[in-house]
Each structure stands twice: as C-alpha cells, then as structure tokens.
Design a protein around this motif. Structure first.
Motif, PDB file in Angstrom:
ATOM      1  N   THR A   1       0.847  -1.183   0.000  1.00  0.00           N
ATOM      2  CA  THR A   1       0.000   0.000   0.000  1.00  0.00           C
ATOM      3  C   THR A   1       0.888   1.240   0.000  1.00  0.00           C
ATOM      4  OG1 THR A   1      -1.970   1.029   0.964  1.00  0.00           O
ATOM      5  CG2 THR A   1      -0.301   0.241   2.509  1.00  0.00           C
ATOM      6  N   SER A   2       0.289   2.401  -0.217  1.00  0.00           N
ATOM      7  CA  SER A   2       1.048   3.640  -0.308  1.00  0.00           C
ATOM      8  C   SER A   2       0.670   4.569   0.831  1.00  0.00           C
ATOM      9  CB  SER A   2       0.742   4.332  -1.642  1.00  0.00           C
ATOM     10  OG  SER A   2       1.230   5.659  -1.610  1.00  0.00           O
ATOM     11  N   ALA A   3       1.682   5.301   1.330  1.00  0.00           N
ATOM     12  CA  ALA A   3       1.421   6.266   2.391  1.00  0.00           C
ATOM     13  C   ALA A   3       1.114   7.648   1.824  1.00  0.00           C
ATOM     14  CB  ALA A   3       2.627   6.337   3.323  1.00  0.00           C
ATOM     15  N   ASP A   4       1.348   7.857   0.500  1.00  0.00           N
ATOM     16  CA  ASP A   4       1.119   9.201  -0.032  1.00  0.00           C
ATOM     17  C   ASP A   4       0.488   9.198  -1.427  1.00  0.00           C
ATOM     18  OD1 ASP A   4       3.578   8.471  -1.366  1.00  0.00           O
ATOM     19  OD2 ASP A   4       4.686   9.348   0.300  1.00  0.00           O
ATOM     20  N   VAL A   5       1.298   9.046  -2.458  1.00  0.00           N
ATOM     21  CA  VAL A   5       0.769   9.153  -3.821  1.00  0.00           C
ATOM     22  C   VAL A   5       0.788   7.779  -4.504  1.00  0.00           C
ATOM     23  CG1 VAL A   5       1.542  11.542  -4.008  1.00  0.00           C
ATOM     24  CG2 VAL A   5       3.029   9.702  -4.817  1.00  0.00           C
ATOM     25  N   VAL A   6       0.421   7.729  -5.779  1.00  0.00           N
ATOM     26  CA  VAL A   6       0.428   6.466  -6.508  1.00  0.00           C
ATOM     27  C   VAL A   6       1.862   6.066  -6.846  1.00  0.00           C
ATOM     28  CG1 VAL A   6      -0.292   5.298  -8.635  1.00  0.00           C
ATOM     29  CG2 VAL A   6      -1.850   6.888  -7.493  1.00  0.00           C
ATOM     30  N   HIS A   7       2.228   4.849  -6.496  1.00  0.00           N
ATOM     31  CA  HIS A   7       3.524   4.286  -6.863  1.00  0.00           C
ATOM     32  C   HIS A   7       3.278   3.017  -7.674  1.00  0.00           C
ATOM     33  CE1 HIS A   7       5.754   6.953  -4.147  1.00  0.00           C
ATOM     34  NE2 HIS A   7       4.795   6.748  -3.268  1.00  0.00           N
ATOM     35  N   GLY A   8       4.376   2.428  -8.157  1.00  0.00           N
ATOM     36  CA  GLY A   8       4.246   1.177  -8.900  1.00  0.00           C
ATOM     37  C   GLY A   8       5.237   0.164  -8.373  1.00  0.00           C
ATOM     38  N   PHE A   9       4.920  -1.115  -8.537  1.00  0.00           N
ATOM     39  CA  PHE A   9       5.777  -2.184  -8.028  1.00  0.00           C
ATOM     40  C   PHE A   9       5.938  -3.211  -9.128  1.00  0.00           C
ATOM     41  CE2 PHE A   9       6.156  -6.260  -5.657  1.00  0.00           C
ATOM     42  CZ  PHE A   9       7.269  -5.979  -4.906  1.00  0.00           C
ATOM     43  N   LEU A  10       7.188  -3.454  -9.507  1.00  0.00           N
ATOM     44  CA  LEU A  10       7.458  -4.308 -10.658  1.00  0.00           C
ATOM     45  C   LEU A  10       8.680  -5.170 -10.364  1.00  0.00           C
ATOM     46  CD1 LEU A  10       7.227  -4.778 -13.867  1.00  0.00           C
ATOM     47  CD2 LEU A  10       8.909  -2.967 -14.015  1.00  0.00           C
ATOM     48  N   LEU A  11       8.561  -6.468 -10.590  1.00  0.00           N
ATOM     49  CA  LEU A  11       9.729  -7.339 -10.530  1.00  0.00           C
ATOM     50  C   LEU A  11       9.965  -7.846 -11.945  1.00  0.00           C
ATOM     51  CD1 LEU A  11       9.063  -9.398  -7.273  1.00  0.00           C
ATOM     52  CD2 LEU A  11      10.459  -7.364  -7.555  1.00  0.00           C
ATOM     53  N   PRO A  12      11.053  -7.391 -12.588  1.00  0.00           N
ATOM     54  CA  PRO A  12      11.280  -7.762 -13.988  1.00  0.00           C
ATOM     55  C   PRO A  12      11.301  -9.276 -14.170  1.00  0.00           C
ATOM     56  CG  PRO A  12      12.833  -6.068 -13.278  1.00  0.00           C
ATOM     57  CD  PRO A  12      12.097  -6.512 -12.054  1.00  0.00           C
ATOM     58  N   ASP A  13      10.790  -9.756 -15.300  1.00  0.00           N
ATOM     59  CA  ASP A  13      10.761 -11.176 -15.655  1.00  0.00           C
ATOM     60  C   ASP A  13       9.872 -12.029 -14.759  1.00  0.00           C
ATOM     61  OD1 ASP A  13      12.618 -10.535 -17.648  1.00  0.00           O
ATOM     62  OD2 ASP A  13      14.287 -10.833 -16.257  1.00  0.00           O
ATOM     63  N   THR A  14       8.934 -11.402 -14.040  1.00  0.00           N
ATOM     64  CA  THR A  14       7.969 -12.182 -13.267  1.00  0.00           C
ATOM     65  C   THR A  14       6.574 -11.647 -13.600  1.00  0.00           C
ATOM     66  OG1 THR A  14       7.777 -10.708 -11.370  1.00  0.00           O
ATOM     67  CG2 THR A  14       9.623 -12.232 -11.350  1.00  0.00           C
ATOM     68  N   ASN A  15       5.555 -12.267 -12.990  1.00  0.00           N
ATOM     69  CA  ASN A  15       4.191 -11.776 -13.193  1.00  0.00           C
ATOM     70  C   ASN A  15       3.855 -10.629 -12.251  1.00  0.00           C
ATOM     71  OD1 ASN A  15       4.239 -13.404 -10.874  1.00  0.00           O
ATOM     72  ND2 ASN A  15       2.054 -13.774 -11.015  1.00  0.00           N
ATOM     73  N   VAL A  16       4.850 -10.161 -11.478  1.00  0.00           N
ATOM     74  CA  VAL A  16       4.568  -9.131 -10.476  1.00  0.00           C
ATOM     75  C   VAL A  16       4.680  -7.739 -11.094  1.00  0.00           C
ATOM     76  CG1 VAL A  16       5.265  -8.172  -8.256  1.00  0.00           C
ATOM     77  CG2 VAL A  16       5.424 -10.636  -8.653  1.00  0.00           C
ATOM     78  N   ASN A  17       3.565  -7.061 -11.180  1.00  0.00           N
ATOM     79  CA  ASN A  17       3.524  -5.727 -11.766  1.00  0.00           C
ATOM     80  C   ASN A  17       2.203  -5.101 -11.366  1.00  0.00           C
ATOM     81  OD1 ASN A  17       3.452  -3.446 -13.312  1.00  0.00           O
ATOM     82  ND2 ASN A  17       3.834  -4.481 -15.267  1.00  0.00           N
TER      83      ASN A  17
END
Ligand SMILES: [Cu+2]
Length: 165
Positions: free
Chosen positions: A87-103
């Motif tokens: 979750t975020s404490a302020d604004v919109v961020h993004g979370f990405l792990l390259p070469d995985t389904n995590v995005n």
C-alpha cells in the motif's frame, strides 16, 4: 430502422458489460486508511517485511512512500508461494519485478495483492514504475530470492534487512 436496431444493440452491450464488470471487479478491492498506516493495523512498521505463514507460504508487506519502499530489501525463499501485500502512504507508486508476473500499481487507500513463486534463487531489482515526484528515479529496492534451506535459517530480522552474507 436498421440504424435504431444497431444502436439499441450497442447500447445493450455497453450496459450489460458495465453491470457484469461492476459485479465482478477485476482485482481485489481492499481499502486501508493511508493517514494512520503507521499507527495501527497490518502495515505498522513492526509488521512489514517477510512473514512465514503457518502453512509454510510467505507473505511480504511493503509500504511505498516518496521516495522509498519500506523495507528497502526483502528476502524470500525459492519454490514457495509468495504473496505481496502493498500500500502507499502518499501518492500512486508502482511495483514491478522484472521477468515475473509481479507488476501492480500501489494506490493510497487501497491494498494491492500479488501472488507469485520464484523458480530459482536470484536477485530482483524492484523499481517504482509510476512517476511519483522529483525523487522517483531513485526509488528502488530489491528482492533477494534464497534457496529454501538458507531462507529457513534466517532470523525474522534478517529476512527483512538483506544483511550481507
Ligand atoms: Cu515512483
């Protein structure tokens, strides 16, 4: 008449897909109060990082904020179901792990949940991929995937701090 039929048909498609979409949201919608993240609930500082569940799976809790992920580095076991809760404490961020389904996007007020499993040990850089302000380019963290046996020997603190070997 043909025109009216076509228009009616298209309107029906819009209305039906709208109703169906609303009844089945595309991802889990879970709300959280961003102003009090640090005071109580799941995302207090002592509860962040990698936790091992009774069934042996792993849950990772991370707070994104300008311009850092907390914690900055986490360790997880290979070949094990891993659930990220963010979750975020302020604004919109993004979370990405390259070469995985995590995005995923991390939106204040909501919990983003992503499930994955890492087939092999390795290091993954974890950039924020949603422009969040002047320090955005430096907003990086990382995930260290360890062999299962090595992960099992870590203390709870080590799982969340990536101490050098
Ligand atoms: Cu960012």
């Amino acid at each position: 008449m043909a025109m009216a039929t076509m228009l009616g048909f298209m309107m029906a498609i819009i209305v039906i897909t709208g109703i169906v979409g609303a009844l089945h949201p595309s991802s889990n919608v879970e709300v959280v109060e961003p102003q009090t993240l640090h005071l109580n609930g799941e995302f207090v500082e002592s509860n962040l990082g990698t936790a091992v569940e009774p069934d042996g799976t792993v849950t990772v809790r991370i707070v994104a904020q300008q311009y850092d992920f907390v914690p900055r580095c986490i360790q997880v076991p290979a070949n094990t179901p891993v659930k990220f809760r963010l979750t975020s404490a302020d604004v919109v961020h993004g979370f990405l792990l390259p070469d995985t389904n995590v995005n995923t996007m991390i939106v204040p007020g909501f919990v983003s949940e992503v499930r994955t499993s890492f087939a092999a040990p390795g290091e993954y850089a974890m950039p924020c991929h949603e422009f969040c302000g002047l320090g955005h380019h430096a907003m990086w963290a990382h995930v260290s995937v360890l062999p299962r046996e090595r992960f099992a020997n870590l203390t709870p603190l080590e799982r969340t701090s990536c101490a050098p070997d």
